[in-house]
Design a protein around this motif. Sequence first.
Motif, PDB file in Angstrom:
ATOM      1  N   LYS A 159       2.564  62.105 161.054  1.00 36.28           N
ATOM      2  CA  LYS A 159       3.978  62.205 161.432  1.00 36.28           C
ATOM      3  C   LYS A 159       4.125  63.175 162.607  1.00 36.28           C
ATOM      4  CE  LYS A 159       5.598  61.328 156.691  1.00 36.28           C
ATOM      5  NZ  LYS A 159       4.279  61.169 156.049  1.00 36.28           N
ATOM      6  N   GLY A 160       5.136  62.915 163.468  1.00 39.62           N
ATOM      7  CA  GLY A 160       5.416  63.837 164.573  1.00 39.62           C
ATOM      8  C   GLY A 160       4.390  63.803 165.679  1.00 39.62           C
ATOM      9  N   GLN A 161       3.719  62.659 165.857  1.00 39.59           N
ATOM     10  CA  GLN A 161       2.748  62.565 166.945  1.00 39.59           C
ATOM     11  C   GLN A 161       2.710  61.152 167.506  1.00 39.59           C
ATOM     12  OE1 GLN A 161      -0.672  63.920 164.553  1.00 39.59           O
ATOM     13  NE2 GLN A 161      -1.599  61.925 164.884  1.00 39.59           N
ATOM     14  N   PHE A 205       8.064  61.475 174.462  1.00 37.05           N
ATOM     15  CA  PHE A 205       8.721  62.752 174.164  1.00 37.05           C
ATOM     16  C   PHE A 205       9.999  62.515 173.360  1.00 37.05           C
ATOM     17  CE2 PHE A 205      11.002  66.736 175.620  1.00 37.05           C
ATOM     18  CZ  PHE A 205      10.150  67.615 174.971  1.00 37.05           C
ATOM     19  N   ALA A 206      10.730  61.451 173.685  1.00 33.09           N
ATOM     20  CA  ALA A 206      11.943  61.112 172.937  1.00 33.09           C
ATOM     21  C   ALA A 206      11.602  60.738 171.500  1.00 33.09           C
ATOM     22  CB  ALA A 206      12.688  59.973 173.617  1.00 33.09           C
ATOM     23  N   SER A 207      10.446  60.059 171.303  1.00 32.00           N
ATOM     24  CA  SER A 207      10.084  59.574 169.965  1.00 32.00           C
ATOM     25  C   SER A 207       9.770  60.704 168.992  1.00 32.00           C
ATOM     26  CB  SER A 207       8.892  58.617 170.051  1.00 32.00           C
ATOM     27  OG  SER A 207       7.682  59.321 170.268  1.00 32.00           O
ATOM     28  N   ILE A 208       9.409  61.884 169.504  1.00 34.60           N
ATOM     29  CA  ILE A 208       9.181  63.036 168.616  1.00 34.60           C
ATOM     30  C   ILE A 208      10.394  63.974 168.616  1.00 34.60           C
ATOM     31  CG2 ILE A 208       6.663  62.926 168.832  1.00 34.60           C
ATOM     32  CD1 ILE A 208       6.925  65.473 170.656  1.00 34.60           C
ATOM     33  N   GLY A 209      11.521  63.461 169.070  1.00 34.20           N
ATOM     34  CA  GLY A 209      12.770  64.224 169.004  1.00 34.20           C
ATOM     35  C   GLY A 209      12.940  65.237 170.104  1.00 34.20           C
ATOM     36  N   GLN A 210      12.196  65.088 171.208  1.00 29.12           N
ATOM     37  CA  GLN A 210      12.268  66.027 172.347  1.00 29.12           C
ATOM     38  C   GLN A 210      12.082  67.474 171.895  1.00 29.12           C
ATOM     39  OE1 GLN A 210      16.084  64.956 174.139  1.00 29.12           O
ATOM     40  NE2 GLN A 210      15.064  63.474 175.485  1.00 29.12           N
ATOM     41  N   ARG A 211      11.211  67.637 170.921  1.00 30.73           N
ATOM     42  CA  ARG A 211      10.951  68.975 170.386  1.00 30.73           C
ATOM     43  C   ARG A 211       9.775  69.634 171.103  1.00 30.73           C
ATOM     44  NH1 ARG A 211      10.326  68.300 164.065  1.00 30.73           N
ATOM     45  NH2 ARG A 211       9.501  66.257 164.631  1.00 30.73           N
ATOM     46  N   ALA A 220       0.781  73.319 176.404  1.00 22.38           N
ATOM     47  CA  ALA A 220       2.065  73.482 175.714  1.00 22.38           C
ATOM     48  C   ALA A 220       3.136  72.689 176.459  1.00 22.38           C
ATOM     49  CB  ALA A 220       2.445  74.956 175.637  1.00 22.38           C
ATOM     50  N   ILE A 221       3.972  71.975 175.714  1.00 25.80           N
ATOM     51  CA  ILE A 221       5.031  71.149 176.295  1.00 25.80           C
ATOM     52  C   ILE A 221       6.377  71.627 175.756  1.00 25.80           C
ATOM     53  CG2 ILE A 221       5.956  68.813 176.543  1.00 25.80           C
ATOM     54  CD1 ILE A 221       3.197  69.197 177.867  1.00 25.80           C
ATOM     55  N   THR A 222       7.248  72.076 176.649  1.00 26.34           N
ATOM     56  CA  THR A 222       8.575  72.526 176.244  1.00 26.34           C
ATOM     57  C   THR A 222       9.641  71.509 176.610  1.00 26.34           C
ATOM     58  OG1 THR A 222       7.876  74.827 176.555  1.00 26.34           O
ATOM     59  CG2 THR A 222      10.241  74.422 176.358  1.00 26.34           C
ATOM     60  N   THR A 223       9.537  70.952 177.827  1.00 26.50           N
ATOM     61  CA  THR A 223      10.495  69.939 178.281  1.00 26.50           C
ATOM     62  C   THR A 223       9.720  68.726 178.795  1.00 26.50           C
ATOM     63  OG1 THR A 223      10.603  70.630 180.600  1.00 26.50           O
ATOM     64  CG2 THR A 223      12.023  71.808 179.038  1.00 26.50           C
ATOM     65  N   VAL A 224      10.422  67.642 179.003  1.00 33.13           N
ATOM     66  CA  VAL A 224       9.772  66.425 179.483  1.00 33.13           C
ATOM     67  C   VAL A 224       9.126  66.640 180.853  1.00 33.13           C
ATOM     68  CG1 VAL A 224      11.812  65.449 180.634  1.00 33.13           C
ATOM     69  CG2 VAL A 224      10.088  63.910 179.645  1.00 33.13           C
ATOM     70  N   ALA A 225       9.654  67.596 181.619  1.00 28.97           N
ATOM     71  CA  ALA A 225       9.096  67.880 182.947  1.00 28.97           C
ATOM     72  C   ALA A 225       7.682  68.453 182.872  1.00 28.97           C
ATOM     73  CB  ALA A 225      10.009  68.846 183.699  1.00 28.97           C
TER      74      ALA A 225
END
Length: 360
Positions: free
Chosen positions: A158-160, A173-179, A128-133
């Motif tokens: 889309k979204g990947q 991560f930026a390309s998927i809207g940092q979601r 699971a990824i919540t933040t870029v860190a």
Amino acid sequence: MTHQPLPPGSTLGILGGGQLGRMLSQAASRLGFDVIVLDPQPDCPAARVSKRQITAAYDDAEALLALGQASDVVTFEFENVPARSVELLEQGGALVAPGARALAIAQDRVEEKTFLNSVGATTADFAAITTVADLAPALETLGLPALLKTRREGYDGKGQVWIRDAADAEAAFASIGQRPAVLEAAARFTRELSVIAARGHDGSLAVYPFGENSHENSILKTTIAPASVDDGTQARAVQIATAILNGLDYVGVIGIELFDMGGGQLLVNEIAPRVHNTGHWTQDGCACDQFEQHIRAITGWPLGSAEAHSRIEMTNLLGEEVNQWPTLAADPSAHLHLYGKHDIRSGRKMAHVNRVLGRL
């Protein structure tokens, strides 16, 4: 929990009025049911083959109440209907199949993969990824390349985005809207397979043969079914489908996308709690297609046979390809299924054609 079969003349509600809703409505009509569609788009494809349309947003509480009160059972044609809408329908006393839990799990890729592994339907390793860190340690564990997908929404590619170098993680991560996202280890599969399965209110099960899928630009292009698989792989698919359907206490048809890793090993890519594009071949390859099967399941009728009588190649017609309809209509080997969409757009699914490759 058992339900008395709904008699012909009962009313079915469908959330969503696209091509899947249209084909569900057509199947329901053949069995003598009336259909009401709820969709925000006026004169949607499903509405034109149904008794009535409620034109409203999927989260419109008043419209949902009206649909629930007018319907003996409600279903949905795609999984981006808000799970909260299904909960509102259920709270209003409506019978909804599949239920809110299956929808909620399928809408969140982390929840989905966690559930699948919990019932023994193994997936690729993930984090699971919540933040870029979160990306650096996850990439360290899962290895490169790895596939980053948004946790929610996103389909047909889309979204990947693939991460092939750790230095590209932040841009990905930026390309998927940092979601919020899920990072998946690369699955080195030999081919993508899918299986369509159904479960009734009484727990009865029906599992169709495998389809083998090919994609273009991340959109499904063809499915050939039944796919050539050994008995052990087919048995594993039945085992996986049974575990998923029973684990969700599911009612209706589900699509299960699988990676064939070779040697009889299958990994589940994702599930779709609805009728599925990779099951369209059943319309001309089986006595009971996926759409009729879904109607049978949700209304408490006996499930139909999932055996194939013919081998089929299903091809999606995208965008302008639908203009080939005069040629296809003249081809005696082509079974054409048009969706009645008003606007032709590049990459949009406009129709599909099933070709009989041979009788079984």
